[in-house]
Design a protein around this motif. Structure first.
Motif, PDB file in Angstrom:
ATOM      1  N   PRO A   1      24.949 133.096  85.290  1.00  0.00           N
ATOM      2  CA  PRO A   1      25.978 133.167  86.339  1.00  0.00           C
ATOM      3  C   PRO A   1      27.376 133.423  85.780  1.00  0.00           C
ATOM      4  O   PRO A   1      28.188 134.104  86.433  1.00  0.00           O
ATOM      5  CB  PRO A   1      25.870 131.802  87.008  1.00  0.00           C
TER       6      PRO A   1
ATOM      7  N   GLN B   1      19.218 137.841  89.644  1.00  0.00           N
ATOM      8  CA  GLN B   1      19.048 136.408  89.445  1.00  0.00           C
ATOM      9  C   GLN B   1      19.261 136.041  87.975  1.00  0.00           C
ATOM     10  O   GLN B   1      19.062 136.879  87.080  1.00  0.00           O
ATOM     11  CB  GLN B   1      17.658 135.969  89.888  1.00  0.00           C
ATOM     12  N   ALA B   2      19.642 134.819  87.743  1.00  0.00           N
ATOM     13  CA  ALA B   2      19.804 134.336  86.377  1.00  0.00           C
ATOM     14  C   ALA B   2      18.514 134.571  85.586  1.00  0.00           C
ATOM     15  O   ALA B   2      17.411 134.360  86.109  1.00  0.00           O
ATOM     16  CB  ALA B   2      20.158 132.860  86.375  1.00  0.00           C
TER      17      ALA B   2
ATOM     18  N   THR C   1      28.969 136.913  85.649  1.00  0.00           N
ATOM     19  CA  THR C   1      29.450 137.562  86.865  1.00  0.00           C
ATOM     20  C   THR C   1      30.879 138.042  86.686  1.00  0.00           C
ATOM     21  O   THR C   1      31.767 137.276  86.323  1.00  0.00           O
ATOM     22  CB  THR C   1      29.365 136.598  88.059  1.00  0.00           C
TER      23      THR C   1
ATOM     24  N   THR D   1      26.851 140.715  89.546  1.00  0.00           N
ATOM     25  CA  THR D   1      26.786 139.378  90.118  1.00  0.00           C
ATOM     26  C   THR D   1      25.458 138.750  89.740  1.00  0.00           C
ATOM     27  O   THR D   1      24.391 139.325  90.002  1.00  0.00           O
ATOM     28  CB  THR D   1      26.928 139.416  91.645  1.00  0.00           C
ATOM     29  N   VAL D   2      25.539 137.578  89.117  1.00  0.00           N
ATOM     30  CA  VAL D   2      24.343 136.867  88.677  1.00  0.00           C
ATOM     31  C   VAL D   2      24.245 135.579  89.478  1.00  0.00           C
ATOM     32  O   VAL D   2      25.128 134.724  89.400  1.00  0.00           O
ATOM     33  CB  VAL D   2      24.385 136.571  87.176  1.00  0.00           C
ATOM     34  N   SER D   3      23.188 135.451  90.234  1.00  0.00           N
ATOM     35  CA  SER D   3      23.002 134.265  91.058  1.00  0.00           C
ATOM     36  C   SER D   3      22.189 133.220  90.305  1.00  0.00           C
ATOM     37  O   SER D   3      21.307 133.546  89.510  1.00  0.00           O
ATOM     38  CB  SER D   3      22.297 134.636  92.358  1.00  0.00           C
ATOM     39  N   SER D   4      22.477 131.969  90.602  1.00  0.00           N
ATOM     40  CA  SER D   4      21.781 130.871  89.902  1.00  0.00           C
ATOM     41  C   SER D   4      20.510 130.466  90.628  1.00  0.00           C
ATOM     42  O   SER D   4      20.252 130.891  91.743  1.00  0.00           O
ATOM     43  CB  SER D   4      22.709 129.679  89.774  1.00  0.00           C
TER      44      SER D   4
ATOM     45  N   LEU E   1      23.342 142.951  91.941  1.00  0.00           N
ATOM     46  CA  LEU E   1      23.053 141.529  92.076  1.00  0.00           C
ATOM     47  C   LEU E   1      21.717 141.235  91.399  1.00  0.00           C
ATOM     48  O   LEU E   1      20.715 141.920  91.668  1.00  0.00           O
ATOM     49  CB  LEU E   1      22.998 141.148  93.551  1.00  0.00           C
TER      50      LEU E   1
END
Length: 124
Positions: free
Chosen positions: A88, A13-14, A91, A121-124, A11
């Protein structure tokens, strides 16, 4: 038969980075083109990037050009995918694959060996 094991997903972050590794065992893949594919939820598996046996001619899909870098270390029987400036939409589950051929194509049917995949997984 070659076995492929991916690692390095996670995981992030963007805007962040991840480095995926694909370790091959059972036989050398030095004479094989290698590729990375990905499959996002609800979507078909797609070619992302690949490299031929020489390591000289990588092929990237437009959406990752300038952000992803593929490399191979034939002495270690390993292929890497450096992913920078992640978004994101990157992902997906990422799969490493060994082609039946030395020269690279984008067709998944040309790849005879696949890893089990690693989640990115790339979170925004």
């Amino acid at each position: 038969q070659v076995q492929l094991v991916e690692s390095g997903g996670g995981l992030v972050q963007a805007g962040g980075s991840l480095r995926l590794s694909c370790a091959a065992s059972g036989r050398t893949v030095a004479d094989n083109a290698m590729g990375w594919f990905r499959q996002a939820p609800g979507k078909e598996r797609e070619f992302v990037v690949g490299i031929d046996y020489s390591g000289i001619n990588p092929d990237y899909v437009d959406s990752v050009k300038g952000r992803f870098i593929i490399s191979r270390d034939n002495a270690k029987n390993t292929v890497y995918l450096q992913m920078n400036s992640l978004k994101p939409e990157d992902t997906a589950v990422y799969y490493c694959a060994a082609s039946r051929y030395s020269l690279l194509t984008r067709r998944s049917s040309d790849f005879g060996s696949w890893g089990q995949g690693t989640q990115v997984t790339v979170s925004s």
